[in-house]
Design an enzyme around this catalytic site. Structure first.
Site, PDB file in Angstrom:
ATOM      1  N   LYS A  95       1.490  -0.170   5.582  1.00  8.24           N
ATOM      2  CA  LYS A  95       0.511  -0.565   5.811  1.00  8.24           C
ATOM      3  C   LYS A  95      -0.258   0.072   6.987  1.00  8.24           C
ATOM      4  O   LYS A  95      -1.537  -0.206   7.142  1.00  8.24           O
ATOM      5  CB  LYS A  95       0.408  -2.304   6.027  1.00  8.24           C
ATOM      6  CG  LYS A  95       1.035  -3.028   4.735  1.00  8.24           C
ATOM      7  CD  LYS A  95       1.008  -4.389   4.958  1.00  8.24           C
ATOM      8  CE  LYS A  95       1.723  -5.011   3.677  1.00  8.24           C
ATOM      9  NZ  LYS A  95       2.919  -5.230   3.639  1.00  8.24           N
TER      10      LYS A  95
HETATM   11  C1  LIG Z   1       3.366  -5.612   2.408  1.00  5.62           C
HETATM   12  C2  LIG Z   1       4.885  -5.068   2.183  1.00  5.62           C
HETATM   13  C3  LIG Z   1       5.480  -5.019   0.788  1.00  5.62           C
HETATM   14  C4  LIG Z   1       4.568  -5.577  -0.331  1.00  5.62           C
HETATM   15  O1  LIG Z   1       3.472  -4.874  -0.470  1.00  5.62           O
HETATM   16  P1  LIG Z   1       2.074  -5.493  -1.268  1.00  5.62           P
HETATM   17  O2  LIG Z   1       0.991  -4.512  -1.226  1.00  5.62           O
HETATM   18  O3  LIG Z   1       1.911  -6.481  -0.608  1.00  5.62           O
HETATM   19  O4  LIG Z   1       2.814  -5.707  -2.984  1.00  5.62           O
HETATM   20  C5  LIG Z   1       6.859  -4.454   0.729  1.00  5.62           C
HETATM   21  N1  LIG Z   1       7.299  -4.251   1.688  1.00  5.62           N
HETATM   22  C6  LIG Z   1       6.944  -4.170   3.030  1.00  5.62           C
HETATM   23  C7  LIG Z   1       7.951  -3.775   4.116  1.00  5.62           C
HETATM   24  C8  LIG Z   1       5.744  -4.648   3.304  1.00  5.62           C
HETATM   25  O5  LIG Z   1       5.382  -4.680   4.557  1.00  5.62           O
END
Ligand SMILES: *Cc1c(COP(=O)(O)O)cnc(C)c1O
Length: 421
Positions: A95
């Site tokens: 993210k």
């Molecule tokens: C946020 C997250 C996900 C899921 O991603 P989405 O875009 O919400 O589907 C998977 N793995 C990790 C480590 C995350 O932080």
């Protein structure tokens, strides 16, 4: 509706999600030369397609380069399977790309703006830290991170509760879904929206989720670089489905991906939809892949919109799998023992789903969404004590002191807290 409005407001006034009006396809030639381009250069080309109408190219280029001061390598795990490691950013979370890009874009749009802007973000673990770090000490912006008490890992919690300055952590006595509901309710509350400028940094914000498309173009480029030009299948560990939605955008822009694998933990709402055509959100359950514990994924609405609400079209491009905690642990252990590759619990879901789905002659990529050290306790429970080394960046966070404000799941509590600010 301009990009600036969509980014600065986060959510449409009817509580719906913004979508780009059109999707610009690349000339097929682009994919013939993509493997000679760097992650940063590819991302700039993609960013131009999304944001180029409203942001001068030189500004955009700086934005991209400044966001992507980290690498996104493709690592071979077995003859048919590659891991795209998305965890080399400042908070070691995939993210980071969206969090940083959005922070910079918002700062650009708000230059000269006099009022303070309040960024609300609900987190199941990783969004909070990526967004908080993206906005840390940015003048004129205050960030409120809502997270479910006791449901994020120690390291995750430290990453957004120890920063201080313009970052406030709100420890909600509920689940991620409660946090997300509180954020959405805030946008619908007249008294709040009239007394303060609010925006959201969840993947409901277009500037948060679209930059994740950069990863998919890079995945393809790096695979081509290995000389592997087979049919490409990409598996995405999914929770709120922002990441997968970004991948589907990439496909609509012409990226040659044969299909996507939507990998769920026990929160298998989308898995059930893919099987039955019936979307039935329900309360989330907590699992060892906690960033995917989402019972009513926000971005599912975007996927439906992309495919004209057709279950048939969606299942043509997306197949689903779901795994229990026991299966996730089993996969982590097996891949460590047999392939000498350390998976975090989220990546393990993606890997396993990919292995289950790959056919002969196809090449598979799964997105490794978190560094295993972010889940040290779980990983060492499975692989043995002392197997995980904490990267320097994470060790720094662990030294700080946790500061958070405890709140109930009652909207009025949250609202009063914000009004008193
Ligand atoms: C946020 C997250 C996900 C899921 O991603 P989405 O875009 O919400 O589907 C998977 N793995 C990790 C480590 C995350 O932080």
């Amino acid at each position: 509706m301009s990009l600036m409005e969509a980014v600065t407001t986060g959510l449409a006034s009817d509580n719906g999600l913004f979508m780009p009006e059109r999707i610009d396809e690349f000339n097929p030639d682009f994919f013939k030369r993509i493997y000679r381009m760097t992650f940063q250069d590819i991302s700039y080309e993609v960013a131009k397609k999304f944001f180029g109408d409203e942001i001068p190219f030189d500004v955009l280029k700086n934005l991209v380069n400044d966001t992507l001061n980290f690498d996104c390598p493709l690592v071979q795990v077995d003859p048919q399977v590659y891991s795209l490691e998305l965890f080399h950013g400042p908070t070691l979370a995939f993210k980071d790309v969206g969090g940083r890009f959005m922070a910079r874009l918002l700062a650009y749009f708000l230059r000269g703006f006099e009022k303070e802007v309040n960024v609300l973000v609900a987190t199941s673990g990783d969004t909070g830290s990526a967004v908080a770090n993206g906005f840390y000490k940015v003048p004129g912006i205050k960030v409120y991170v809502l997270y479910p008490k006791g449901l994020v890992s120690d390291i995750q919690e430290k990453q957004f509760t120890t920063l201080g300055h313009n970052i406030t952590a709100l420890e909600i006595d509920g689940t991620f879904d409660d946090c997300q509901r509180l954020v959405k309710s805030a946008f619908l509350d007249k008294q709040l929206t009239e007394s303060m400028v609010l925006t959201s940094a969840n993947s409901i914000n277009v500037a948060r989720f679209l930059p994740q498309a950069f990863y998919y173009f890079n995945a393809y480029a790096r695979l081509r670089e290995t000389g592997n030009v087979d049919d490409v299948v990409i598996s995405v560990p999914s929770g709120n489905f922002g990441n997968l939605t970004a991948g589907l955008f990439a496909k609509f822009m012409g990226l040659p991906v044969k299909r996507f694998v939507a990998a769920n933990n026990e929160n298998d709402i989308v898995y059930n939809y893919l099987k039955t055509g019936n979307y039935a959100p329900r309360a989330s359950v907590s699992t060892i892949a906690n960033a995917m514990d989402v019972g009513d994924p926000s971005n599912f609405a975007r996927i439906l919109a992309l495919y004209d609400h057709s279950h048939e079209y969606i299942t043509h491009d997306v197949v689903g799998y779901r795994y229990s905690d026991a299966e996730i642990r089993e996969t982590m252990k097996q891949v460590f023992d047999q392939n000498n590759y350390m998976l975090d619990p989220h990546g393990a879901v993606g890997y396993r789903a990919l292995k289950a789905d790959l056919k002969d002659g196809e090449a598979g990529i799964f997105l490794e969404t978190a560094h295993p050290a972010k889940f040290t306790e779980t990983v060492e429970n499975v692989l043995g004590k002392g197997t995980v080394t904490l990267p320097g960046k994470l060790a720094e966070f662990m030294k700080g002191e946790k500061k958070s404000v405890p709140l109930s799941i009652d909207f009025d509590d949250f609202k009063n807290f914000l009004l008193k600010k």
